[in-house]
Structure formats: C-alpha cells, structure tokens
Design a protein around this motif. Sequence first.
Motif, PDB file in Angstrom:
ATOM      1  N   HIS A 208       0.857  -1.157  -0.386  1.00 13.51           N
ATOM      2  CA  HIS A 208      -0.019  -0.564   0.141  1.00 13.51           C
ATOM      3  C   HIS A 208       0.899   1.702  -0.072  1.00 13.51           C
ATOM      4  CE1 HIS A 208      -3.658  -2.268   0.301  1.00 13.51           C
ATOM      5  NE2 HIS A 208      -3.055  -2.690   1.464  1.00 13.51           N
ATOM      6  N   GLY A 209       2.305   0.812  -0.111  1.00 15.33           N
ATOM      7  CA  GLY A 209       3.015   2.976  -0.068  1.00 15.33           C
ATOM      8  C   GLY A 209       3.374   2.977   1.550  1.00 15.33           C
ATOM      9  N   GLN A 210       2.808   2.758   2.321  1.00 12.53           N
ATOM     10  CA  GLN A 210       2.914   3.183   3.669  1.00 12.53           C
ATOM     11  C   GLN A 210       4.532   3.050   4.255  1.00 12.53           C
ATOM     12  OE1 GLN A 210       0.302  -0.008   5.473  1.00 12.53           O
ATOM     13  NE2 GLN A 210      -1.447   2.039   5.713  1.00 12.53           N
TER      14      GLN A 210
ATOM     15  N   PRO B  71       6.674   3.521  -6.155  1.00 11.47           N
ATOM     16  CA  PRO B  71       7.983   3.904  -6.243  1.00 11.47           C
ATOM     17  C   PRO B  71       8.791   4.768  -5.461  1.00 11.47           C
ATOM     18  CG  PRO B  71       6.918   5.700  -7.555  1.00 11.47           C
ATOM     19  CD  PRO B  71       6.048   4.299  -7.494  1.00 11.47           C
ATOM     20  N   GLU B  72       7.886   5.219  -4.049  1.00  9.30           N
ATOM     21  CA  GLU B  72       8.783   6.027  -3.254  1.00  9.30           C
ATOM     22  C   GLU B  72       9.296   4.537  -2.262  1.00  9.30           C
ATOM     23  OE1 GLU B  72       4.784   6.536  -3.597  1.00  9.30           O
ATOM     24  OE2 GLU B  72       5.739   8.335  -5.369  1.00  9.30           O
ATOM     25  N   THR B  73       8.005   3.819  -2.021  1.00  2.47           N
ATOM     26  CA  THR B  73       8.432   2.661  -0.931  1.00  2.47           C
ATOM     27  C   THR B  73       9.534   2.195  -1.572  1.00  2.47           C
ATOM     28  OG1 THR B  73       6.228   2.507  -0.376  1.00  2.47           O
ATOM     29  CG2 THR B  73       7.278   0.538   0.298  1.00  2.47           C
ATOM     30  N   VAL B  74      10.000   1.519  -2.791  1.00  7.07           N
ATOM     31  CA  VAL B  74      10.847   1.219  -3.913  1.00  7.07           C
ATOM     32  C   VAL B  74      12.212   1.673  -3.482  1.00  7.07           C
ATOM     33  CG1 VAL B  74      11.669   0.368  -5.681  1.00  7.07           C
ATOM     34  CG2 VAL B  74       9.044   0.136  -5.103  1.00  7.07           C
ATOM     35  N   ALA B  75      12.034   2.831  -3.434  1.00  2.00           N
ATOM     36  CA  ALA B  75      13.235   3.512  -3.637  1.00  2.00           C
ATOM     37  C   ALA B  75      13.625   4.188  -1.760  1.00  2.00           C
ATOM     38  CB  ALA B  75      12.751   5.806  -3.625  1.00  2.00           C
ATOM     39  N   MET B  76      12.877   3.614  -1.391  1.00  4.13           N
ATOM     40  CA  MET B  76      13.098   3.711   0.833  1.00  4.13           C
ATOM     41  C   MET B  76      14.124   2.111   1.323  1.00  4.13           C
ATOM     42  SD  MET B  76      11.835   2.288   4.019  1.00  4.13           S
ATOM     43  CE  MET B  76      10.388   1.891   3.326  1.00  4.13           C
ATOM     44  N   LEU B  77      13.341   1.601   0.308  1.00  5.37           N
ATOM     45  CA  LEU B  77      14.074  -0.164   1.047  1.00  5.37           C
ATOM     46  C   LEU B  77      14.903  -0.298   0.159  1.00  5.37           C
ATOM     47  CD1 LEU B  77      10.406  -1.962   0.445  1.00  5.37           C
ATOM     48  CD2 LEU B  77      11.543  -2.197   1.643  1.00  5.37           C
TER      49      LEU B  77
ATOM     50  N   PHE C 126       9.144  -7.163   0.841  1.00  4.55           N
ATOM     51  CA  PHE C 126       8.536  -5.938   0.995  1.00  4.55           C
ATOM     52  C   PHE C 126       8.998  -5.362  -0.275  1.00  4.55           C
ATOM     53  CE2 PHE C 126      10.127  -5.797   5.271  1.00  4.55           C
ATOM     54  CZ  PHE C 126       9.015  -6.333   5.735  1.00  4.55           C
ATOM     55  N   LEU C 127      10.195  -5.211  -1.738  1.00  4.48           N
ATOM     56  CA  LEU C 127      10.658  -4.619  -2.706  1.00  4.48           C
ATOM     57  C   LEU C 127       9.493  -5.755  -3.711  1.00  4.48           C
ATOM     58  CD1 LEU C 127      12.716  -3.610  -3.868  1.00  4.48           C
ATOM     59  CD2 LEU C 127      14.022  -4.386  -4.219  1.00  4.48           C
ATOM     60  N   THR C 128       9.881  -6.418  -3.283  1.00  4.53           N
ATOM     61  CA  THR C 128       8.378  -7.393  -5.179  1.00  4.53           C
ATOM     62  C   THR C 128       7.541  -6.778  -5.328  1.00  4.53           C
ATOM     63  OG1 THR C 128       9.897  -9.289  -4.953  1.00  4.53           O
ATOM     64  CG2 THR C 128       7.557  -9.455  -6.024  1.00  4.53           C
ATOM     65  N   LEU C 129       6.913  -6.918  -3.946  1.00  5.18           N
ATOM     66  CA  LEU C 129       5.313  -6.276  -3.257  1.00  5.18           C
ATOM     67  C   LEU C 129       5.399  -4.633  -3.500  1.00  5.18           C
ATOM     68  CD1 LEU C 129       4.559  -8.351  -0.922  1.00  5.18           C
ATOM     69  CD2 LEU C 129       3.827  -8.394  -2.420  1.00  5.18           C
TER      70      LEU C 129
END
Length: 142
Positions: free
Chosen positions: A29-31, A65-71, A55-58
């Motif tokens: 959910h991009g949290q 993309p914001e969550t991808v960047a943080m991970l 987490f990255l796959t999901l």
Amino acid sequence: MSEAPQTSPTRVDEDELELARRLFDAARHGQTGLLGTFLRRGVSPDLQNTGGDTFLTLAAYHRRPETVAMLLEFGADPALANDRGQLPLVCAVFKQDAQSARLLLAAGADPDAGTPTARETAQMTGSAELLALLDGAAGEPR
C-alpha cells in the motif's frame, strides 16, 4: 564424517505473524513511513513472505516507487526472486512502472534475470518505453 547438528525451525508467535502481515501490507500500500520505522528498528529489508515475495517485490508490483526507493536505501536486494522466479524489476515492468524500474536498474537489477525476464515481460506487454529503458541499462556498466 560427522552429522550436522539438528536445529529446530524458528517458531514465531501470533503477534510476530501479525506484524509481518502488516509490514507486507505496508509495502503493498506504499506506507513507506511505517515500513521504514520497522526497518530502522532492525527488520530485514529482505524479509520474504510464504510465497517468497520481499517488500521490494510487493512495492514494485503495486507501483509504489517511493517505497521502492526507501527499501533500496535500506539495502534491499533487487536480485531476490520469489518462489515463482519473479524479480522486483519484472514486477515493475509488468505493471508499467517506469519510475520503479529506473530505481531498480540503478540499484543493479539485471533486465535479463528471472522467469520471465524483465526484457521478456516488456516485449510481452509491448511497452516501447520500458524496452528502451531496459536496452539502455544493458549497455551501462554496473
């Protein structure tokens, strides 16, 4: 030749299972803030669920993309495949998420790895933009 010591599998309690479910949902959910809080407290960025999804796959599959960047900043491995051989880059390409794909490529994701590969997925979906992005990544040094 000696036998390897026998170890029992690690069991987690219901509270730990519920937390893991919440964290995987946070990736979906991009949290990003919630997930980042737990990563700062020591949760592995490469934790996998029962299907092998990280987490990255999901985050990549759900166009976050914001969550991808943080991970990726926390050191998540873009080369970890799920139980079906799917990689985060393949998920981003399948979902037509060029921003996440760029982030994953910059982190060293291989466009020719996985089952199917990101390149095969881009060809299947007919995305000229993503094919060009993947073709450009193939010529760049890693």
